[in-house]
Motif scaffolding. Sequence first.
Motif, short mmCIF file in Angstrom:
data_model
loop_
_atom_site.label_atom_id
_atom_site.label_comp_id
_atom_site.label_asym_id
_atom_site.label_seq_id
_atom_site.Cartn_x
_atom_site.Cartn_y
_atom_site.Cartn_z
N VAL A 149 3.23 2.21 -2.95
CA VAL A 149 2.68 2.06 -4.30
C VAL A 149 1.66 3.18 -4.54
O VAL A 149 0.80 3.42 -3.69
CB VAL A 149 1.97 0.69 -4.45
N LYS A 203 -4.59 -2.23 -6.39
CA LYS A 203 -4.20 -0.83 -6.25
C LYS A 203 -3.84 -0.23 -7.61
O LYS A 203 -4.18 0.90 -7.92
CB LYS A 203 -3.03 -0.69 -5.26
N ARG A 216 -10.23 6.39 -6.38
CA ARG A 216 -9.10 6.08 -5.48
C ARG A 216 -9.53 6.13 -4.01
O ARG A 216 -8.91 5.51 -3.16
CB ARG A 216 -7.92 7.03 -5.74
N ASP A 239 0.80 -1.21 0.00
CA ASP A 239 0.00 0.00 0.00
C ASP A 239 0.84 1.27 0.00
O ASP A 239 0.87 2.00 -0.99
CB ASP A 239 -0.95 0.01 1.21
N LEU A 246 -9.71 3.04 -1.82
CA LEU A 246 -8.56 2.49 -1.07
C LEU A 246 -8.60 2.91 0.40
O LEU A 246 -7.85 2.40 1.21
CB LEU A 246 -7.24 2.93 -1.72
N ASN A 247 -9.47 3.87 0.70
CA ASN A 247 -9.60 4.30 2.11
C ASN A 247 -10.61 3.45 2.87
O ASN A 247 -10.99 3.81 4.00
CB ASN A 247 -10.03 5.77 2.17
N LYS A 296 1.41 8.51 -3.31
CA LYS A 296 1.06 9.48 -2.26
C LYS A 296 2.27 9.61 -1.34
O LYS A 296 2.82 8.60 -0.89
CB LYS A 296 -0.11 8.97 -1.43
N GLU A 327 -6.88 10.90 -6.91
CA GLU A 327 -8.00 10.70 -5.97
C GLU A 327 -9.13 11.72 -6.13
O GLU A 327 -9.57 12.35 -5.18
CB GLU A 327 -7.49 10.69 -4.51
N1 GLY Z 1 -3.26 4.36 0.85
C1 GLY Z 1 -4.33 4.81 0.05
C2 GLY Z 1 -3.90 5.32 -1.28
O1 GLY Z 1 -2.77 5.15 -1.66
O2 GLY Z 1 -4.69 5.90 -1.97
#
Ligand code: GLY
Length: 345
Positions: free
Chosen positions: A131, A218, A232, A128, A235-236, A134, A228
């Motif tokens: 990758v 991901k 995206r 996570d 992923l939260n 962020k 995001e």
């Molecule tokens: N950890 C969440 C993201 O990379 O969007």
Amino acid sequence: MMNQTIEVRREDGGTSQVVIGQVIDRLENYVPNGKKIVVITDTNVYKCYRIMIDRFEKIIIEPGEEHKTLDTMGQIYSQLIALGADRETFLLGFGGGIVTDITGFAASTYMRGVRFGFVATTLLAQVDASVGGKNGVNRDGYKNMVGTFNQPEFVLCDLSVLKTLPEREFRAGLSEIFKAGLIRDAGLFELFEKHTFDDFYQDENLLHQAITRAVKVKKAIVDADEKEHGQRKLLNLGHTMAHAIEKSTRRFEHGEAVAIGLVMIAGLSVKMGLLPAGVRDRIVRVVGNMGLPADSGIPMDPLFEALKSDKKKDADSVSLILLRDVADCEIRKMNFEELKQWLFV
Ligand code: GLY
């Protein structure tokens, strides 16, 4: 075991390569030839990988979330200047999610941007944190308030480095893999129903498969929405609750807080009539079987206050990821008052 390379699309038209397998011994093949390489790592990781890191210039920071700050960034900039780093310098983040977040931010800002890559040494970072680009630091008690989106050229996920991880940290990393299955890969979710914690801890082929599938989830999401604006946010899943828990107590590892967050979201989704109770029960069972916590023990009142002060709020609402089934989620913007009613029934 075959190395698996997953290419994540970058907005600039390039790709970020995530390589999973036995790859650390071939680090030289990934860093650019003839350039100054500066490793950014922390004191713990340096102790384990000194021989490898000492081949390069290095900047060693203190470990821990409390050092994920602009002060640390300032020290890194000063050391880069002292090392004579210029725009041709390549930064190599060597460590877990904090090191890679900091390195990504340093590389994005030093001299308006230099090239960078990561050796991800924790399971959490492999699946996570490192990758998807962020990066950043915390500020005024808020996580990741200052940073950029900028993907590394490569993320090396070597399975042998995970052998030095404390069992608790490994377990916490599994929770982000489980999250990926819940978001979009029912087969990955089912791997958790079929196998025990020890299977994941000991069977490299199983772990390789689980990491690869999580990174693929991901990749698909980041390819579609790197910055995001929309999906995206998926992923939260579990993270709004997890951040509230982490704001309230330091008792839990991030991945442990995520496991509790997943159970809470499953419970909320059942209450809202979105998720069959049987699916929530399967989730609770997996969390228990993996030895992850399912309950924070924090009363709902202070937890809700912590949630309201989380950065992912805008004004009076929060984007929550709710579950409809395994591998079927929806993003729902919810007013705090409405959320409170559901959480407190
Ligand atoms: N950890 C969440 C993201 O990379 O969007």
